[in-house]
Design a protein around this motif. Structure first.
Motif, short mmCIF file in Angstrom:
data_model
loop_
_atom_site.label_atom_id
_atom_site.label_comp_id
_atom_site.label_asym_id
_atom_site.label_seq_id
_atom_site.Cartn_x
_atom_site.Cartn_y
_atom_site.Cartn_z
N GLN A 444 49.61 41.78 50.58
CA GLN A 444 48.19 41.54 50.83
C GLN A 444 47.42 41.42 49.51
O GLN A 444 46.54 40.56 49.37
CB GLN A 444 47.60 42.68 51.67
N MET A 447 48.01 37.97 48.09
CA MET A 447 47.24 36.93 48.76
C MET A 447 45.77 36.96 48.36
O MET A 447 45.14 35.92 48.19
CB MET A 447 47.39 37.08 50.28
N LYS A 451 46.39 34.67 44.86
CA LYS A 451 46.27 33.38 45.53
C LYS A 451 44.87 33.11 46.07
O LYS A 451 44.63 32.05 46.65
CB LYS A 451 47.31 33.28 46.65
N ASN A 452 43.97 34.10 45.91
CA ASN A 452 42.56 33.94 46.30
C ASN A 452 42.40 33.54 47.77
O ASN A 452 41.53 32.73 48.12
CB ASN A 452 41.88 32.91 45.39
N LYS A 453 43.23 34.10 48.65
CA LYS A 453 43.13 33.85 50.08
C LYS A 453 42.13 34.82 50.70
O LYS A 453 41.92 35.92 50.19
CB LYS A 453 44.49 34.01 50.76
N ARG A 454 41.53 34.43 51.80
CA ARG A 454 40.58 35.30 52.49
C ARG A 454 41.03 35.47 53.95
O ARG A 454 42.17 35.73 54.19
CB ARG A 454 39.16 34.72 52.38
N TRP A 457 43.34 38.54 55.33
CA TRP A 457 43.76 39.33 54.17
C TRP A 457 42.65 40.19 53.61
O TRP A 457 42.92 41.20 52.96
CB TRP A 457 44.29 38.39 53.08
#
Length: 459
Positions: A444, A447, A451-454, A457
């Protein structure tokens, strides 16, 4: 000699005051906490043989089990203090002292209402509980155990309310002061046990009173001193209580609550499982090993504690480079602890004999090995969990926490009752159940930060 000391002091001072303000604050707290925790570890190590000298190993095992049972009731906090830690940290980052005062006042008021109800309910229920049967001990101890439970439970409820001050200190990125408060509680408990040994015969009731009253006096003093001084701006007041803001605490705290319950079931149930399947003396062996290798986690926590609240501030300001740099440093630090832990395993038998005496407690070598593996895994995962807690990204941890205690208990029962594995089965089960810390939380973090995911996450 004086010149060397002066140069060393200058070098340390330069290192501490180098970097971002957030990092400087963290380094100062780490250094202060290291000094305080060093004394705390010393007190903790001395307390065990003194307590065993005052009461027998079997009675000490009963005391540890009672403490674990009472610890289960901490779930009535409903995660409020953890919610306060994040909400107060956000308020302080914004400079909103009025909102901070409201959150502090509302938290204290809510905890008083909750634990007053819990305490009265327990007093009623205690009249109908046969503690001697539950703890599988002599029926003649039933009356004393019932009184001891009242003492311990009263202490538990009061300290849970008063210890809110340490959550405030941590939210304000002052964990060293919070550690000092805990240290003073330990110190006075140690003094109380020494007095008991000198003046009375071994008694569980006396032990309970000594270990409960001393920390309460310290916590009362800390609340009074800090709210008269450093935190006078948001000292709790009836006027500032606003239960509408409790929704924010409950919303965030409710998630922490479920996670806390999972942790309580998983770690506090160990002593109960042992006493139901083995002997009270095995509870002592398990706790001795837990305390010995827990030194690794205790020292690591000194470095990690500032990271939670600092992560809250860093994430709000989108300082991802600082977060990544900090996590990398913590992972390198774990390698140091891995080497130290291997050395601790090698010398463990010698340490136990020197610490406790030759024949007082028998500790199997596999118990030490699995305790070491457990704590290394726990420390690794806790770095990522602390970051995620700091940014309130709790949803995945919440779902994982629903399954981890079930996995823990079922695995422990299978290892003990089917495979016939000894007390170290509890450590094996804890490692298997820690799926969130070892696998999910690091992924988590990857991510969110790398990886700058939202989406899921960040929830």
């Amino acid at each position: 000699m004086t010149q060397s000391f002066s140069l060393a002091y200058k070098w340390v001072n330069e290192k501490i005051n180098k970097g971002q303000e957030r990092s400087i604050k963290a380094k100062k707290n780490i250094l202060g906490t290291l000094l305080i925790k060093g004394l705390s570890i010393g007190f903790s190590l001395v307390m065990v043989p003194l307590t065993l000298d005052y009461v027998s190993p079997s009675k000490y095992g009963i005391w540890l089990t009672i403490s674990s049972i009472v610890g289960w009731f901490s779930f009535f906090d409903i995660g409020l203090t953890q919610g306060l830690r994040n909400k107060l940290g956000e308020s302080l980052a914004k400079g909103d002292l009025k909102l901070a005062k409201t959150y502090v006042s509302t938290t204290y008021a809510t905890l008083v209402l909750i634990f007053s109800t819990v305490w009265v309910s327990f007093l009623i229920a205690n009249n109908f509980i046969d503690w001697a049967s539950i703890l599988k001990t002599d029926a003649t101890m039933s009356s004393d155990l019932s009184r001891l439970m009242v003492i311990v439970f009263t202490y538990f409820c009061l300290q849970f309310i008063l210890k809110t001050i340490t959550s405030i200190l941590t939210a304000d990125q002052k964990p060293a002061i919070a550690s000092f408060v805990d240290l003073m509680g330990q110190f006075f408990s140690l003094m109380a046990i020494i007095i008991l040994i000198k003046t009375t015969e071994g008694s569980l009731l006396n032990l309970g009173l000594a270990l409960c009253i001393s920390p309460l006096i310290v916590l009362l003093s800390a609340n009074f001193i800090l709210f008269k001084g450093r935190y006078a701006a948001y000292r709790p007041s009836f006027k500032s209580i606003n239960f509408r803001y409790a929704k924010n605490l409950f919303r965030l705290g409710g998630t922490f609550f479920i996670i806390q319950v999972a942790g309580i079931i998983q770690y506090q149930s160990a002593n109960i499982i042992i006493v139901r399947n083995f002997l009270p003396e095995d509870v002592v062996a398990y706790n001795i090993v837990y305390k010995y290798f827990g030194l690794l986690n205790m020292v690591f926590a000194i470095f990690l504690t500032p990271f939670w609240s600092a992560s809250t501030e860093a994430f709000m300001k989108k300082d991802f480079e600082w977060i990544k740099s900090s996590v990398k440093k913590y992972n390198l630090l774990i390698l140091v602890f891995l080497i130290a832990g291997i050395f601790m395993v090698i010398i463990s038998d010698f340490v136990y004999r020197a610490w406790l005496g030759e024949d007082l407690v028998t500790i199997p070598s596999q118990l030490s090995v699995w305790a070491f593996i457990f704590f290394i895994c726990f420390m690794f995962g806790n770095t990522y969990v602390s970051f995620l807690n700091g940014i309130s990204a709790l949803k995945l941890q919440f779902w994982a926490s629903l399954f981890s205690p079930i996995i823990y208990i079922l695995t422990a029962m299978y290892l003990i009752n089917i495979l016939g594995i000894g007390v170290h089965a509890l450590f094996i089960s804890a490692i298997i159940a820690n799926l969130n810390g070892i696998i999910l939380a690091p992924y988590q973090y990857l991510m969110v930060v790398v990886k700058n995911k939202r989406g899921i996450w960040i929830k």
